[in-house]
Design an enzyme around this catalytic site. Structure first.
Site, PDB file in Angstrom:
ATOM      1  N   HIS A   6      -2.850  -5.373   1.646  1.00  0.00           N
ATOM      2  CA  HIS A   6      -3.312  -6.319   1.769  1.00  0.00           C
ATOM      3  C   HIS A   6      -3.007  -7.146   0.516  1.00  0.00           C
ATOM      4  O   HIS A   6      -2.283  -8.302   0.361  1.00  0.00           O
ATOM      5  CB  HIS A   6      -4.095  -5.720   0.105  1.00  0.00           C
ATOM      6  CG  HIS A   6      -5.084  -6.472  -0.498  1.00  0.00           C
ATOM      7  ND1 HIS A   6      -6.591  -6.588   0.454  1.00  0.00           N
ATOM      8  CD2 HIS A   6      -5.259  -7.475  -1.929  1.00  0.00           C
ATOM      9  CE1 HIS A   6      -7.046  -7.457  -0.634  1.00  0.00           C
ATOM     10  NE2 HIS A   6      -6.711  -7.750  -1.127  1.00  0.00           N
TER      11      HIS A   6
ATOM     12  N   LYS B  15       0.724  -1.080  -0.092  1.00  0.00           N
ATOM     13  CA  LYS B  15      -0.186   0.120  -0.174  1.00  0.00           C
ATOM     14  C   LYS B  15       1.024   1.044   0.031  1.00  0.00           C
ATOM     15  O   LYS B  15       2.317   1.625   0.102  1.00  0.00           O
ATOM     16  CB  LYS B  15      -1.295  -0.397   1.154  1.00  0.00           C
ATOM     17  CG  LYS B  15      -1.677  -0.996   0.712  1.00  0.00           C
ATOM     18  CD  LYS B  15      -2.946  -1.318   2.758  1.00  0.00           C
ATOM     19  CE  LYS B  15      -4.069  -2.367   2.109  1.00  0.00           C
ATOM     20  NZ  LYS B  15      -5.071  -1.801   2.822  1.00  0.00           N
TER      21      LYS B  15
ATOM     22  N   ASN C 146      -2.029   0.582   6.859  1.00  0.00           N
ATOM     23  CA  ASN C 146      -1.671  -0.979   7.196  1.00  0.00           C
ATOM     24  C   ASN C 146      -1.028  -1.596   6.268  1.00  0.00           C
ATOM     25  O   ASN C 146      -0.647  -2.831   6.380  1.00  0.00           O
ATOM     26  CB  ASN C 146      -2.914  -2.257   7.775  1.00  0.00           C
ATOM     27  CG  ASN C 146      -4.080  -1.865   7.113  1.00  0.00           C
ATOM     28  OD1 ASN C 146      -3.551  -1.835   5.675  1.00  0.00           O
ATOM     29  ND2 ASN C 146      -4.859  -3.166   7.159  1.00  0.00           N
TER      30      ASN C 146
ATOM     31  N   GLU D 275      -9.297 -10.541  -8.248  1.00  0.00           N
ATOM     32  CA  GLU D 275      -8.503  -9.709  -8.348  1.00  0.00           C
ATOM     33  C   GLU D 275      -7.270  -9.895  -8.648  1.00  0.00           C
ATOM     34  O   GLU D 275      -7.402  -9.049  -9.199  1.00  0.00           O
ATOM     35  CB  GLU D 275      -8.111  -9.621  -6.256  1.00  0.00           C
ATOM     36  CG  GLU D 275      -9.062  -9.365  -5.557  1.00  0.00           C
ATOM     37  CD  GLU D 275      -8.563  -9.340  -3.949  1.00  0.00           C
ATOM     38  OE1 GLU D 275      -9.322  -8.587  -2.695  1.00  0.00           O
ATOM     39  OE2 GLU D 275      -7.597  -9.504  -3.282  1.00  0.00           O
TER      40      GLU D 275
ATOM     41  N   TYR E 167     -11.672  -2.137  -3.770  1.00  0.00           N
ATOM     42  CA  TYR E 167     -13.254  -2.168  -2.505  1.00  0.00           C
ATOM     43  C   TYR E 167     -14.330  -2.138  -2.505  1.00  0.00           C
ATOM     44  O   TYR E 167     -14.638  -1.421  -1.447  1.00  0.00           O
ATOM     45  CB  TYR E 167     -12.508  -1.370  -1.924  1.00  0.00           C
ATOM     46  CG  TYR E 167     -11.158  -1.962  -1.374  1.00  0.00           C
ATOM     47  CD1 TYR E 167     -10.793  -2.907  -0.407  1.00  0.00           C
ATOM     48  CD2 TYR E 167      -9.485  -0.655  -1.136  1.00  0.00           C
ATOM     49  CE1 TYR E 167      -9.643  -3.321  -0.017  1.00  0.00           C
ATOM     50  CE2 TYR E 167      -8.510  -1.417  -0.979  1.00  0.00           C
ATOM     51  CZ  TYR E 167      -8.448  -2.549   0.107  1.00  0.00           C
ATOM     52  OH  TYR E 167      -7.002  -2.920   0.568  1.00  0.00           O
TER      53      TYR E 167
END
Ligand code: RTP
Ligand code: MG
Length: 142
Positions: free
Chosen positions: A117, A11, A114, A128, A51
């Site tokens: 993913h 990320k 965080n 995905e 998302y």
């Protein structure tokens, strides 16, 4: 255990920390193979679509803002039990609960930021992977 493929994203906060190599090394050290990779800066449309399952949740807008705040590194990991193994290496979604030595314990800045993913099931992994690699992934040659 089966050989699986899973989608992994480093990320924007972890890319900004110059931690791409450190994170990819953890996957390789755990026996996962990087079989496709690309770096890109997600648009709002792409992040919202990726998302979509979280649309309407209180953290959705913050998540999309974060995921579009800088470049991400996206890769397909392949190996025995790759989906669960990747999530073990990442640690708990909330970094405050992530076990020591996990990616999120070491590179997360907050619940939203965080660091990584990982797909959560074979079905989401397939969806995905197709989202980021519609042309398919390369095949191991040796
Ligand atoms: P991911 O999809 O990114 O691998 O993470 P996950 O399965 O562990 O967590 P998920 O429930 O799918 O949530 C997706 C991402 O949304 C952000 N989030 N923020 N502030 C909050 O309450 C909150 N909850 C979720 C995180 O970036 C999480 O990874
Ligand atoms: Mg998730």
């Amino acid at each position: 255990m089966a050989v699986e493929q899973t989608l992994s994203i480093i990320k924007p906060n972890a890319v900004a920390k110059n931690a791409i190599g450190a994170i990819l090394s953890r996957f390789e050290a755990a026996g996962l193979r990087i079989i496709a990779a690309r770096m890109l800066h997600l648009s709002k449309e792409q992040a919202s679509a990726f998302y979509a399952i979280h649309q309407g949740k209180p953290f959705f807008d913050e998540l999309v803002d974060f995921m579009t705040s800088g470049p991400v590194m996206v890769q397909v990991l392949e190996g025995q039990d790759a989906i669960a193994k990747n999530r073990d290496i990442m640690g708990a979604t909330n970094p405050a609960q992530a076990a020591p030595g996990t990616i999120r314990a070491d590179f997360a800045d907050s619940f939203t930021e965080n660091a990584a993913h990982g797909s959560d099931s074979p079905e989401t992994a397939a969806t995905e992977i197709a989202f980021f690699f519609p042309e398919g992934v390369c095949v191991r040659t040796r």
